[in-house]
Scaffold this active site. Structure first.
Site, short mmCIF file in Angstrom:
data_model
loop_
_atom_site.label_atom_id
_atom_site.label_comp_id
_atom_site.label_asym_id
_atom_site.label_seq_id
_atom_site.Cartn_x
_atom_site.Cartn_y
_atom_site.Cartn_z
N GLU A 32 0.82 -1.21 0.00
CA GLU A 32 0.00 0.00 0.00
C GLU A 32 0.85 1.25 0.00
O GLU A 32 0.36 2.34 -0.24
CB GLU A 32 -0.93 -0.02 1.22
CG GLU A 32 -2.13 -0.92 0.98
CD GLU A 32 -2.77 -1.43 2.24
OE1 GLU A 32 -2.51 -0.83 3.32
OE2 GLU A 32 -3.51 -2.43 2.16
N ASP B 88 13.45 -3.30 -9.87
CA ASP B 88 14.65 -3.37 -9.04
C ASP B 88 14.43 -2.71 -7.69
O ASP B 88 14.99 -3.14 -6.68
CB ASP B 88 15.82 -2.68 -9.76
CG ASP B 88 16.27 -3.45 -10.99
OD1 ASP B 88 16.10 -4.69 -11.01
OD2 ASP B 88 16.76 -2.82 -11.94
N GLY B 89 13.62 -1.65 -7.67
CA GLY B 89 13.34 -0.95 -6.42
C GLY B 89 12.60 -1.84 -5.44
O GLY B 89 12.87 -1.85 -4.24
N GLU C 237 13.86 -3.39 -1.84
CA GLU C 237 13.10 -3.27 -0.59
C GLU C 237 12.99 -4.62 0.12
O GLU C 237 13.23 -4.74 1.33
CB GLU C 237 11.71 -2.71 -0.92
CG GLU C 237 11.09 -2.05 0.26
CD GLU C 237 9.66 -1.64 -0.01
OE1 GLU C 237 8.77 -2.30 0.54
OE2 GLU C 237 9.44 -0.66 -0.74
N ARG D 11 10.93 7.75 -18.36
CA ARG D 11 11.57 8.84 -17.62
C ARG D 11 13.09 8.74 -17.64
O ARG D 11 13.78 9.75 -17.63
CB ARG D 11 11.05 8.91 -16.18
CG ARG D 11 11.46 7.72 -15.29
CD ARG D 11 10.73 7.81 -13.95
NE ARG D 11 11.15 6.81 -12.98
CZ ARG D 11 10.68 5.56 -12.93
NH1 ARG D 11 9.81 5.15 -13.84
NH2 ARG D 11 11.10 4.72 -11.99
N GLU E 171 17.58 3.54 -6.12
CA GLU E 171 17.09 4.37 -5.03
C GLU E 171 18.12 5.45 -4.79
O GLU E 171 19.32 5.18 -4.82
CB GLU E 171 16.96 3.56 -3.73
CG GLU E 171 16.19 2.29 -3.85
CD GLU E 171 14.71 2.51 -3.76
OE1 GLU E 171 14.26 3.09 -2.77
OE2 GLU E 171 14.01 2.13 -4.73
#
Ligand SMILES: CCCCCCCCCCCCC/C=C/[C@@H](O)[C@H](CO)NC(=O)CCCCCCCCCCCCCCC
Ligand SMILES: Nc1ncnc2c1ncn2[C@@H]1O[C@H](COP(=O)(O)OP(=O)(O)OP(=O)(O)O)[C@@H](O)[C@H]1O
Ligand SMILES: [Ca+2]
Length: 503
Positions: free
Chosen positions: A132, A158-159, A163, A271, A462
């Site tokens: 969430e 990858d992010g 995590e 991006r 990150e």
């Protein structure tokens, strides 16, 4: 059974590549047709197995065996199920985290349509958490009983992998009473494997460990219980733990791209190209000092022609060497090893634990880097002209050697440090009583040409703000449900059977 029955040899399926075995209901229509017409009602079972397609893609294929003897049919099913049960590396229970906002926002759909049906077929039970908010998965890994699972799966980019990895490594250290803030402490290894279902923007960890970005292929690697160990770098500053990195830890060019692209998340994966172009034009360089200990215990070099593949002998040998050293009590030998110090103006400082191959650059930032050799490749790109920097970037996309430039250096390292000139100046200013504090001195002479800004680090996608870092590679700290990129005898072959694979 198959139409091209004459090629029977090609239909050999090793037991470890069977996905599932099921009894098959035969309806009347099937029964009344063909050769079974005149016999009594046949029985059948279906074997679902892995079929290799082009470019490291795996697909789940099936073959049905018919038989008139019910008992014989059941014996086959029983025997095959026992064979599957005897394979202890296959996961039975998984914990799945889905990032619904990663990449093109398809994570949930990808999992439900392509992955969950395969897990069901293979009788794998999965507890699914749809995240969430950022850090939901990481925090959750500190709360749940992770030990009842055979693996943790992340659906995202990858992010999201980063995590989950931070959550898992952090949790294991906590449970083992290890303080992550001490850069010198050896970390406890994680035996629970991580699976990646790619649904992000770059997915370079998936690409570099599987060879393709394809959710179904990744799901099949999880089902058969593959295991690929992975080196992890720890990043510290002043005895404070900052982050872990497995793919790219980059200062300058890749840090600036990331920082700019974070503001443009709405653009999706595009991006990076936009920010890449902008950062390329800004041509910012950064001054600082890099110091490192060249890796001595490793077998390979960043200039090798061969790259890391399934069953890589360089990764295996390095691990053996490390274990030997441990047995002789030599693991702290590094203390005496010499440090190499490089001061300069850099466009980019990249430390990569793996090749970082991705669709943008199929050979990656360091084509000969290894997934599990306990070392990272440190790439220093010094200040050069825009044209030369472009030539360097273009070589990531073709066959030419991107390290063959006078302004590019590459070293294989186990540890390194970086301090930006700002921080060095600041530290000497503090000693120098009466001088101005960090961040102020250049406003005194606005016309000066010294480079004002600090960059940020790109740590596996990150951002990380720290003008000084201390980095150490931890050999094979985590394990993935993958096997590295497979070598095919004939890479161009379309329908490869498993016996065409080199072992
Ligand atoms: C002229 C073409 C040159 C193309 C050069 C391509 C080199 C690409 C190398 C990609 C390396 C990716 C490393 C992976 C890092 C991941 O841990 C991380 C998290 O997902 N991804 C990124 O930070 C995302 C990083 C995304 C980087 C995109 C770089 C795009 C560069 C564009 C430069 C344009 C110059 C054009 C001049 C006319
Ligand atoms: N529900 C969520 N809402 C907002 N952010 C989330 C959520 N779940 C995870 N995140 C964060 O989103 C970040 C990006 O996720 P992810 O890596 O899946 O996608 P991406 O950035 O598009 O892909 P890549 O990292 O490959 O560029 C992660 O750092 C993760 O912490
Ligand atoms: Ca490595």
């Amino acid at each position: 059974e198959e139409e091209d029955g004459c090629k029977a040899v090609e239909n050999v399926v090793p037991a470890c590549e069977i996905v599932a075995v099921e009894e098959t209901e035969i309806d009347k229509k099937q029964c009344d047709s063909g050769k079974w017409q005149k016999m009594s009602k046949p029985h059948a079972f279906t074997v679902h197995y892995i079929k290799r397609a082009r470019n490291h893609r795996w697909r789940c294929s099936e073959i049905t065996f018919w038989c008139i003897d019910e008992q014989l049919c059941n014996q086959w099913i029983q025997a095959l199920k026992e064979l599957l049960d005897s394979q202890k590396s296959r996961p039975k229970r998984l914990l799945v985290y889905i990032n619904p906002y990663g990449g093109k926002r398809q994570g949930k759909r990808i999992y439900e349509q392509k992955v969950a049906p395969l897990f069901n077929l293979a009788s794998i039970s999965a507890d699914v958490v749809i995240t969430e908010h950022a850090n939901h998965a990481k925090d959750n890994l500190f709360e749940v009983n992770i030990y009842k699972y055979d693996g943790i799966v992340c659906v995202g980019g990858d992010g999201m992998f980063s995590e989950v990895m931070h959550g898992l490594i952090g949790r294991i250290q906590k449970d083992s009473g290890i303080d992550q803030n001490n850069p010198k402490t050896p970390l406890a290894q994680c035996s629970i494997r991580i699976g990646i279902i790619p649904a992000g923007s770059t997915d370079c960890i998936c690409y570099a460990t599987v060879g393709i970005i394809d959710p179904e292929t990744s799901a099949l690697h999880i089902i058969v219980g593959d295991c690929q160990p992975l080196d992890v770098s720890s990043i510290h500053h002043n005895n404070t733990f900052l982050k872990y990195s497995v793919s790219l830890l980059g200062y300058g060019f890749y840090g600036d791209i990331l920082k700019d692209s974070e503001k443009k998340r709405w653009m999706g994966p595009m991006r990076y190209d936009f920010s890449g172009f902008k950062t390329f034009l800004s041509h910012q360089y950064y001054e600082g000092t890099v110091s490192f200990q060249p890796a001595k215990g490793t077998v390979g070099s960043p200039r090798d022609k061969e790259s890391c593949r399934t069953g890589c002998h360089i990764c295996r040998q390095t691990k053996q060497l490390e274990e030997q050293q441990k047995n002789y009590g030599l693991e702290h030998k590094e203390v005496e090893d010499e440090w190499k110090v490089i001061k300069g103006k850099f466009l980019a400082i990249n430390a990569v634990n793996m090749s970082c191959a991705c669709p943008r650059s199929p050979k990656g930032l360091s084509p000969a880097a290894h997934l599990a050799d306990g070392s990272a490749d440190l790439i220093l790109v010094r200040k050069c002209s825009r044209f030369n920097f472009l030539r360097y970037l273009v070589r990531h996309t073709n066959q030419d050697d991107q390290f063959d430039f006078p302004f590019v250096d590459v070293y294989r390292v186990k540890r390194f440090q970086f301090t930006s000139k700002h921080l060095e100046d600041n530290e000497s200013d503090i000693k120098d009583v009466g001088k101005k504090r960090f961040g102020q001195f250049c406003s005194d002479h606005p016309a000066c040409c010294c480079n004002l800004a600090n960059s940020t680090w790109n740590c596996d996608g990150e951002t990380l703000d720290s003008s000084a870092v201390e980095v150490r590679v931890h050999c094979q700290l985590v394990k993935l449900f993958a096997r590295g990129i497979e070598i095919y005898k004939d890479e161009a072959a379309y329908n490869l059977s498993s016996n065409e694979l080199l072992s």
